[in-house]
Structure formats: structure tokens, C-alpha cells
Design an enzyme around this catalytic site. Structure first.
Site, PDB file in Angstrom:
ATOM      1  N   HIS A   1     101.649  27.966 -61.255  1.00  0.00           N
ATOM      2  CA  HIS A   1     101.755  29.160 -60.654  1.00  0.00           C
ATOM      3  C   HIS A   1     100.506  30.221 -60.754  1.00  0.00           C
ATOM      4  CE1 HIS A   1     105.419  27.409 -62.439  1.00  0.00           C
ATOM      5  NE2 HIS A   1     105.842  27.511 -61.196  1.00  0.00           N
TER       6      HIS A   1
ATOM      7  N   HIS B   1     105.290  25.212 -53.924  1.00  0.00           N
ATOM      8  CA  HIS B   1     104.740  23.966 -54.279  1.00  0.00           C
ATOM      9  C   HIS B   1     104.937  22.748 -53.317  1.00  0.00           C
ATOM     10  CE1 HIS B   1     104.512  26.029 -58.216  1.00  0.00           C
ATOM     11  NE2 HIS B   1     105.932  25.995 -58.285  1.00  0.00           N
TER      12      HIS B   1
END
Lengths: 328, 328
Positions: free
Chosen positions: B218, B56
Site C-alpha cells: 500500500h 492489487h
């Protein structure tokens, strides 16, 4: 082609509008085209203007603001802006101290910026320019006589911009920009192409295991293609070509790991891990490192490494505060 | 799988090393794992710690520094860090003022951060936490009971971090973080998936004309799939779901247009052009807009829109100076 756009003919304008709406404190758009200027004109200093084809965001509009550019002119994607458009940008930001144009070395850009300068000179505006040509990959290319101007251009914006902010005269700001150009070298690679919206398909193709070494920021050919290697090996290959061009041993440098638009930060950090180690091994001291997107190629998956040799004056100018959307 | 990496098992460590080498003034890495802490520990203030799976970037290591986080713990890609690892992070930054953990709402993260807190409490460290859950797309998901924590988490880092820097006590910093959580909502969409290096293939597939609305960070499923629409229509769809959850009419907000990693800035600006217009139409005033990569999903091509309702205190904290690699 899958993209978050509305209409291929509106890409540039809606992009510039969206940028200006995000940063109204920094930017405004001229009515006459895709020209971004500082929200508040700064009188009494040399005005810096850059630009070129769109598709390299945040370059150049993201670097308009205190301590960097006064205007950025955005042409169609990967296509030079017209002389008229550049001329409007010059007129909007020109001061009695004169205007410096920072032009990336592509034939269309150089020609159109020079024509715009002539138009401005006829109006009594003093205009000088520098041409950036930091890409060591190729001597001449599809769009260029001589080396191409790529990510190192952003160091020119920063350092010449900081010099202009001190109130230095046009000759001094031009000389400072040229000093950056003389000391910065860049080389890149890519594993996936990008698609110009108006074209609707990728500008080139690479097979499943292939990469292009020395690729240009429009996807134009580099030195060669070969199977994808480990990140460290690619870094070594690019650095060795950069260091063949300028021997940075014993110098202090700024490093830029520039993402081409589609490359995740994860990979850029892995690349920097190796760059940092190799420079340490070679006795090249790192003053500051910049990792991120500075001069992109739409959504291309690639990166470039730039090294800039610094002296004390350049260090101070590089470190000086700037207030623009994209420099941090 | 084409990526600029060396070895799938070294991705996280080499990434963290490359990040720390890029920003030695801000960051250092603990010896005991992929934990990034401030280069200089700040005594006397509440310490803020966040983290979660890698992938991330720049979250969360890029937000470590003055005015934001004190530590960030990076697990394997898309996988929670272990309690031991989080505990090492807590120990490294804990002060007498206590520690606030900012945890994104994923079952593994919440469990592991809570276990780490228990370990730290046994050592006499006072630890409290907040759980971010800004994603309005789904109520429960693959990895979550309740809403998922996504890009809005970065506003928590910024505003609670600024509050901690004022010397506020742990209860006040926690309450400030919770106030951000209560007022921020996010929703995203994607047109291309991402590939976890260790998996070697995309986590999901979309057909040539398909997008996923409400996708998680995700790549986990959102609300539905449908043919790709114009950017403005996608924005309208996402905004209407956000505004159904919180009615921001008459409020002043911060806006974040967050790129998922592979989406070019060009498209994010086009998206912001519409977001800005729709908010204006609805009488929602924009205090500040952030466009860029804050909470990515490796090289996914997607974006999210976050809106945060501000009061005067939150505005001041949001605007306060911060000195971290990725906040500007």
C-alpha cells in the site's frame, strides 16, 4: 531517470538473459546476439520468426514456444535488429518446411527483415513474410509508410503459430497470418510517456491534463492531443475510429485490451467494461477477451484496443493450446 | 491525477465488472457487492476464499478458477472489505467440505474476515483460515501487527487451491496453505509511488534519486530510503534480507519477481537475471520462476522478490494445471 537497470548499454542483453533464465523450459538465447529461440527446435513445421526493437515486452520473446513463435529477434530499445541478427535467428529455426517472418510495419524492420530473408534464401532457406499494420490512428508516421503494426501483431503470432503447429505448409501459414492482418484493427491512447534508457529522458511530454490519442508504441504522435477525458469517453473515441475502418457489426470478434507497460490492470479492466458494453450495443459478439500486457512501450501509461474479426477456423486456432511464457 | 477512470467512487465496481466481462467463462460477480466467484460452483471440495482492499490486481479476482480460488472479495482501494461482503462470498461458495479463508496479515482484513467467519459458522458453515505474512521487511507496520502479507500469498492460492481440487479435507487444505506460508518470504522496493483514486494524490513522495527499500503493497514505509542503486545491488540487498530470515541453501525454490503495477517487464527481467545468478551461486535450485504482475500496488513503480521452499508435494501442486484469468 529512475529505472531498475544496471547500465543503459546492457539493458537489452540482461533483459533477454533474465527472460531466458525465467523460462528455461521454453526459451534459449543464441550466443550471437539477443535472439531467443525455442528451447527445443521443432522439425518438420513452418518456423515462425518475429522481432523488432526492444521495449515492447513481453513481445516478442514471451511468445516463443509451442503454438506460437519459433524465434524472436530483439534489437536495441525501439530500434530494428540488424539483418545479420535476424539472419542468425532464421538459420537457427529454419526447417525444410520454410520460414515465415511476421514483421511490424516500420521502415527499418521491414528493410532489415527483407535483407535477412535474402541472405537466408542464398543459403537455400525458403522465407516468406507478412507485414502487420493494424493501427488505424495514422496513415503514415514518423517511422512508417502506411499504417503501423502494433498489438494486433500478437494475434498473428497466435493464430498463424497454431496453424503452423498443425503441419500446414508455408503458403497456408502465410495466408492465415494475412487473414488475421486483414481482420484486426487497433487504436491506442496515452497519458504519460516512457523513457528509452539510452536517451535518459522521456520521448515526449504531455501537460498535466493532456493525453495523446492514437499514439504509437514508440510514443510517436497519434491523431491529436486533448484534455484527458473519462475512460468511457476515450474508449468511445478509439472504438469509433476502429469501427470506421472495419464495420464489425454482426461479426464475432476477439478483443485485446493491451496495457502500454505502466497502466495498472485496474484501469484496463475499467476500459474493458466499456468496450464490452459498446460492442454488445452494436451487436458485435465477443468470442474471447484478452486484458493485460502484450505489446508494451516500456513504462508508458497508455493502452490500446484491438478487435479481430473471427471465422470458425480462426476461432479454433485462437483457442488452441499454446505453451509460451506470456500467452494465457 | 491522470488515470483511465470514470469516477473515483465507481472505480472498484467498474473494475470488477470489466474483469468479469473479460472472463465470463471463469468468473461471475455477486449482485450484492464486489465479490467475484467461479462461474460454475464446484461442489464437494473445500472452497477457498481470499480478498482484501482493491488496487492489487490481478489479486485476487484474477486467481479465481479451477485449481485456485473459489471467491475473491474486493474492498475499496487499499481498504478491507466489510464482514457482510465477505460473508456473502463465503455463503456463495461454501460446500459441505467447508471453507478456507486466505487472509493477508493486515489488521482490518484479519478482523473482518474473522467476523465474517463467525457469521457463517452461525449458519452452520465450517470456516477455517490462514494468515499470510511473507514480507520480511518490517516486523510491525502502519496496518499490521507482525509481518505483512504480500505477493507470496499468490503461492498460497495456487498450492492450497491445487490441494483442494484433489478432494482433500479442510484440515489438509489448511495445513497445506500453512506449509506455504511457513516457507515463503518476500521483500520489495519502489522508485515511484501510486495514487489511490479517491485520494487524488500520491500516497508518499520520493525525491528524484531516491528509492524505498522494503516498501509495503500500500506504499507504507519499509526499512529505509536511500539513493537509487543499480538493479543488481538492489536485488542483492533484498535477497540478503530474505536469506537472513530463511536459509534456503540446498533447497529447491519457486521464485516470483512481482511487478508493482507500473514497472515494465524489461526491468523485471533484468532483476530476474540477477536473482537467478545469485541463487545459483548460493546453491539454491530454481524449480520454476514467475515474472509478472501478481500482487500490484495500482501503478507503483516497484517490485518484490519472493522465494518459496518446495518439497515434492508442493512442487506437484504448484505445477498442477490451473484455469484462472491471471495464472499461467
Amino acid at each position: 531517470m529512475k529505472k531498475f537497470i544496471n547500465d543503459t548499454v546492457l539493458v537489452e542483453e540482461q533483459m533477454i538473459l533474465g527472460m531466458v533464465k525465467a523460462y528455461p523450459r521454453h526459451l534459449k538465447k543464441l550466443d550471437c546476439g539477443n535472439v531467443v529461440v525455442r528451447a527445443e527446435k521443432k522439425e518438420g513445421k513452418v518456423a515462425l520468426i518475429s522481432g523488432g526493437g526492444s521495449g515492447h515486452e513481453p513481445a516478442h520473446g514471451g511468445f516463443v514456444g509451442t503454438g506460437m513463435l519459433d524465434a524472436a529477434v530483439a534489437g536495441p530499445v525501439f530500434t530494428s535488429p540488424t539483418p545479420d541478427q535476424i539472419y542468425e535467428g532464421i538459420k537457427a529455426v529454419a526447417t525444410d518446411a520454410g520460414v515465415l517472418m511476421i514483421v511490424k510495419n516500420y521502415t527499418g524492420d521491414v528493410m532489415n527483415f527483407e535483407m535477412a530473408a535474402e541472405m537466408a534464401e542464398m543459403e537455400g532457406i525458403t522465407v516468406k513474410h507478412v507485414v502487420t499494420n493494424d493501427d488505424v490512428a495514422v496513415k503514415d508516421s514518423l517511422y512508417t509508410i502506411g499504417r503501423r503494426g502494433v498489438a494486433g501483431t500478437v494475434f498473428v503470432h497466435k493464430i498463424a503459430g497454431a496453424m503452423a503447429e498443425t503441419g500446414a505448409d508455408l503458403d497456408k501459414v502465410q495466408a492465415t497470418a494475412q487473414k488475421v492482418i486483414d481482420n484486426v484493427r487497433t487504436m491506442g491512447a496515452a497519458i504519460e510517456p516512457c523513457t528509452v534508457p539510452a536517451a535518459g529522458k522521456p520521448g515526449f511530454t504531455l501537460s498535466d491534463d493532456e493525453m495523446e490519442i492514437g499514439i504509437g508504441i514508440h510514443g510517436e504522435p497519434g491523431t491529436h492531443r486533448e484534455p484527458v477525458k473519462k475512460a468511457d469517453e476515450i474508449v468511445d473515441m478509439l472504438l469509433s475510429q476502429i469501427l470506421e475502418d472495419i464495420d464489425y457489426s454482426g461479426s464475432e470478434v476477439a478483443v485485446m485490451i493491451n496495457g502500454a507497460g505502466g497502466t495498472p490492470l485496474m484501469e484496463l479492466y475499467i476500459i474493458n467494461n466499456r468496450v464490452s458494453d459498446v460492442l454488445a450495443e452494436k451487436g458485435i459478439r465477443i468470442h474471447k477477451t484478452f486484458v493485460g500486457e502484450y505489446m508494451t512501450s516500456i513504462e508508458m501509461q497508455g493502452f490500446s484496443i484491438s478487435l479481430l474479426r473471427l471465422d470458425d477456423e480462426m476461432k479454433q486456432l485462437l483457442d488452441a493450446a499454446a505453451d509460451t511464457p506470456a500467452w494465457n
